[in-house]
Structures are given as structure tokens and as C-alpha cells.
Design an enzyme around this catalytic site. Sequence first.
Site, mmCIF file in Angstrom:
data_model
loop_
_atom_site.group_PDB
_atom_site.id
_atom_site.type_symbol
_atom_site.label_atom_id
_atom_site.label_comp_id
_atom_site.label_asym_id
_atom_site.label_seq_id
_atom_site.Cartn_x
_atom_site.Cartn_y
_atom_site.Cartn_z
ATOM 1 N N GLU A 130 58.699 16.615 30.012
ATOM 2 C CA GLU A 130 60.084 16.356 30.228
ATOM 3 C C GLU A 130 60.612 17.406 29.087
ATOM 4 O O GLU A 130 59.646 16.791 28.334
ATOM 5 C CB GLU A 130 60.381 14.701 30.619
ATOM 6 C CG GLU A 130 61.673 14.671 30.805
ATOM 7 C CD GLU A 130 62.447 15.571 32.120
ATOM 8 O OE1 GLU A 130 62.853 16.122 32.079
ATOM 9 O OE2 GLU A 130 62.074 15.203 33.541
ATOM 10 N N CYS A 171 62.397 15.686 37.839
ATOM 11 C CA CYS A 171 60.898 16.404 37.084
ATOM 12 C C CYS A 171 60.722 17.587 38.082
ATOM 13 O O CYS A 171 60.456 18.327 39.305
ATOM 14 C CB CYS A 171 59.755 15.822 38.292
ATOM 15 S SG CYS A 171 57.899 16.655 37.904
#
Length: 343
Positions: A129, A2
Amino acid sequence: MCGRTACTLAPDEVSRASAYRNRGGRRRQPRWRDGDADKYRPSYNKSPQSMSPVLLSRSHFDKDAAVDECVLASMRWGLVPAWFKEKDPSMMRYSTSNCRSENILEKKSYKDPLLKGQRCVILADGFYEWKKQEKHKQPFFIYFPQTQEKTKAQDDPTTSSINEDNSETMCSPVEASPELTEEEDAPGEWTGWKLLTIAGVFDCWTPPGGGEPLYTYSVITVKSSPNLQSIHDRMPAILDGEEEVRRWLDFGAVKSLDALKLLESKNILTFHPVSSLVSNSRNNSPECLQPVDLNSKKEPKPIASSKMMASWLKSSAPSKRKVDKESKPTGGLQGVSKKPRTK
């Protein structure tokens, strides 16, 4: 992993959106720690080293407070261990923005705060992402599924402080105290965007020569859930529901090894593709979140959550939403008429 998030709610909205239940099942609305509401800057594109809203036990700041009482704090993304000896945190030679749940007890930087009960919940609209493709990487925005009821409430000027008429409801420094609001005194149930609740650990570093303590955190990651594996093999550890949030934060009743059992891959998130604008952390505008159509030849039907996203973005123009002033927006959503493509 992340490496980028978004959190666009104003400080008072974050407080309303992060209501929790204590051990007795009583609903509470956390207040901001003194001065921290001013340190937080909403942003469509947050990267490591930025300040993010974090929920944690109030007892970390007030030893007389009950462990199950929570407070909001602004913390810098990228954990700086308390034992770090250099004068400047930027001199750290390794990244601590993420830590793997599998080996969190093997690395001193994370093991020490974990065993001290320094667990926190990072709050975000969602995270980004990038999926590797032949010629480029396609970014996706990943978040909790949203309900149609919330779409209607978010469009109602009386329910959200993103509207100019309600902009004065932001917590003042006087109101942003460690005290908690009881259920009967708190606003009604939050009907706006449902924030992601991400498990993390934090630490407090003080410069060797003295100075203001710096609170920092690391996002704990797990293996990706089945529906996200095609995008990336890692994802943040998501806490699903008030009970998991309570158990993760209540270090008095839930010991470290038991708390780690909460960190599982959960197949509960939804996502949509977004513009490559988000790949540059200096870009900070609603276009970073805007669903894009990867197949211009076909108009797919948007799912409920992406409809909510589109409605949410259109109803909260950049001029009305309190985004980070240090980042220059690249423009609004004027002229955007395509339907979003979702997965």
C-alpha cells in the site's frame, strides 16, 4: 484498497502453507486442481490480471465433493462476471480487482457470485500500500506478524522447497489433483512464512463463442484498522485463523449474510516501508520486499517480524526462488547491509 500483492512460495509450499480444518476439526492439506499448479507463477510483485493462488470449496468443481473439502486453484485477479457478453475480458470498462464489503450486495457483478456461495480465500505473503506524502508516495509491505520459531525453520534447508536441493518436491501435474491429503499422510505443520488469508468472491466466465472457462476473483475490502489508517483508509478483508477461513469457504453451512459478518477491520497486521521499486509492476525481485530505512540518521531497532523478513529474503536468493519468469528481476540483495526500519 488492494492493488498489489506478493506470493513467492512455490506451488508445493503454498499447499503446505494453506492447510485447513474441516467441519469435524480434521486437518487437511489441499491439493491443486488439475493443471492449476502450472498456471501459478510466484512473484514478489503481483498486480491485477496476474494469476494468484486461491483456496475454495472443492464442490465448486466437483458436485459430489463435500462442501467443507478445499482445493487450490489459480485464478486471475479482476472478476469477470459470468454474464459478460464481450469476446475479450479486457474490454470491461470498470475495475473489479476490489469490491467494498459495504456495498457488495448492491452491485450485480459481486452480488450474483456471493449469493451463489462463490466465496474464496486469496493467499499472499502480504500486500503493498502507498502512503501519500508531500512530494511522493511511500510504499509499505503489510503482512501477518511472524514468529522467531518460523525464522529458524525457514533457514533450515530441510523445511522449505525454496532451496535447490528440495526444488524437485514441486507438485507434478499428476499430483496436482483435486484429491485431499489426510492429516496422518500430510507433512508436518508448516513452519515457513505465514500467508495472508484474504476474503474474496469469484466467478467463472466462458467466451460467448465457446472456449476454456476463465476463473477470476475480486478482493473484498473494508475500512482500515487503526494501525493502518495512516497509510490508507482501506484494506483487504483479512480472515484471522482457521475457523474464520472454514466459515468463509463453507457456503453450505454458513449462508451469505452470516459470512459477511466475518468481514471486519482487524488490527492484527504489521508492516514496514519498502523501496519505490515496487511501484513499477515490471520489477520482480526480493528488493521489492526488502525493508528500507526512511531515516538514515538513526538506526532503529527492527521488530521480530521485520527480522524474519530480512532473514527470509537473505536465505532465499532470487536464483533459488521460483519467481515469475515473465518478469525480469532487477537484482538481488547483494550489498544490502542496512537494518530495516519498521513500524
